[in-house]
Design a protein around this motif. Structure first.
Motif, mmCIF file in Angstrom:
data_model
loop_
_atom_site.group_PDB
_atom_site.id
_atom_site.type_symbol
_atom_site.label_atom_id
_atom_site.label_comp_id
_atom_site.label_asym_id
_atom_site.label_seq_id
_atom_site.Cartn_x
_atom_site.Cartn_y
_atom_site.Cartn_z
ATOM 1 N N ALA A 1 100.724 108.080 25.217
ATOM 2 C CA ALA A 1 100.122 109.349 24.725
ATOM 3 C C ALA A 1 99.893 109.413 26.659
ATOM 4 O O ALA A 1 100.235 110.111 27.292
ATOM 5 N N ILE B 1 102.937 113.912 21.525
ATOM 6 C CA ILE B 1 102.873 113.323 21.936
ATOM 7 C C ILE B 1 103.649 112.071 21.622
ATOM 8 O O ILE B 1 104.321 111.121 22.643
ATOM 9 N N ASP C 1 100.546 114.870 17.585
ATOM 10 C CA ASP C 1 100.520 116.084 19.036
ATOM 11 C C ASP C 1 99.037 115.893 19.690
ATOM 12 O O ASP C 1 97.591 115.322 18.109
ATOM 13 N N LEU C 2 98.532 116.623 20.182
ATOM 14 C CA LEU C 2 97.270 116.006 20.550
ATOM 15 C C LEU C 2 96.593 118.453 21.518
ATOM 16 O O LEU C 2 98.069 118.460 22.139
ATOM 17 N N ARG C 3 95.643 118.537 21.290
ATOM 18 C CA ARG C 3 94.854 119.673 21.301
ATOM 19 C C ARG C 3 94.492 119.726 22.717
ATOM 20 O O ARG C 3 94.322 118.801 23.543
ATOM 21 N N HIS D 1 91.891 111.019 16.048
ATOM 22 C CA HIS D 1 91.709 111.766 17.566
ATOM 23 C C HIS D 1 93.075 112.752 17.765
ATOM 24 O O HIS D 1 92.784 113.136 18.915
ATOM 25 N N LEU D 2 94.291 112.533 16.932
ATOM 26 C CA LEU D 2 95.550 113.799 17.004
ATOM 27 C C LEU D 2 95.628 114.176 15.851
ATOM 28 O O LEU D 2 95.194 113.993 15.285
ATOM 29 N N GLU E 1 93.560 116.473 14.620
ATOM 30 C CA GLU E 1 92.311 116.382 15.261
ATOM 31 C C GLU E 1 91.131 116.281 14.930
ATOM 32 O O GLU E 1 90.996 117.866 15.206
#
Length: 149
Positions: A132, A63, A52-54, A84-85, A34
């Motif tokens: 998400a 996600i 995944d997302l921080r 973005h991810l 990301e």
């Protein structure tokens, strides 16, 4: 054929696939992070990948999990071309890799293909946004994750 490429008519799919190269990732490999430069994308042939997302103060939230035929990465399509991810190989992965600049040139040369590809990517983005949202509500919602009122 399903996924992003399946949404394209045969002529467009063949032109895009002419730009593909075969790659593989071992289980646990980080495919991208990301916030970093998005200069390529992939279509999964075999295996699975998590997006995944921080989350500050916590470990990254998974996600979505992607499988064969699915697009890994759409951030290359829109400025500022940053992810973005994040993405990680959940299992060994074989994929078609595409250089974003080459695909953007192809889209500029053939606006019909460019429109079809942008529309197909927009559909992926819409599904991922919904996924998400649901996942984050499930993980961090006030009632332990239920989407029910």
């Amino acid at each position: 054929m399903k996924g992003l490429l399946g949404a394209l008519k045969t002529e467009y799919r063949e032109r895009v696939m002419a730009l593909a190269r075969e790659v593989s990732f071992p289980a646990g490999a980080r495919i991208f992070e990301e916030g970093r430069k998005a200069d390529r994308f992939w279509i999964i042939r075999t295996g699975s990948v998590t997006l995944d997302l921080r989350v500050p103060g916590r470990r990254a939230a998974v996600i979505e999990t992607l499988g064969p035929g699915e697009l890994i990465g759409w951030s290359w399509l829109f400025p500022p071309d940053t992810w973005h991810l994040g993405a990680e190989a959940l299992s060994p992965v074989r994929a078609h890799e595409f250089d974003a600049e080459a695909v953007r040139r192809l889209c500029d040369e053939d606006t019909g293909l460019g429109y079809a590809l942008a529309l197909a990517c927009a559909q992926v983005i819409g599904r991922r946004l919904h996924s998400a949202r649901a996942r984050l509500l499930d993980l961090y919602g006030p009632y332990g994750g239920s989407l029910a009122p």
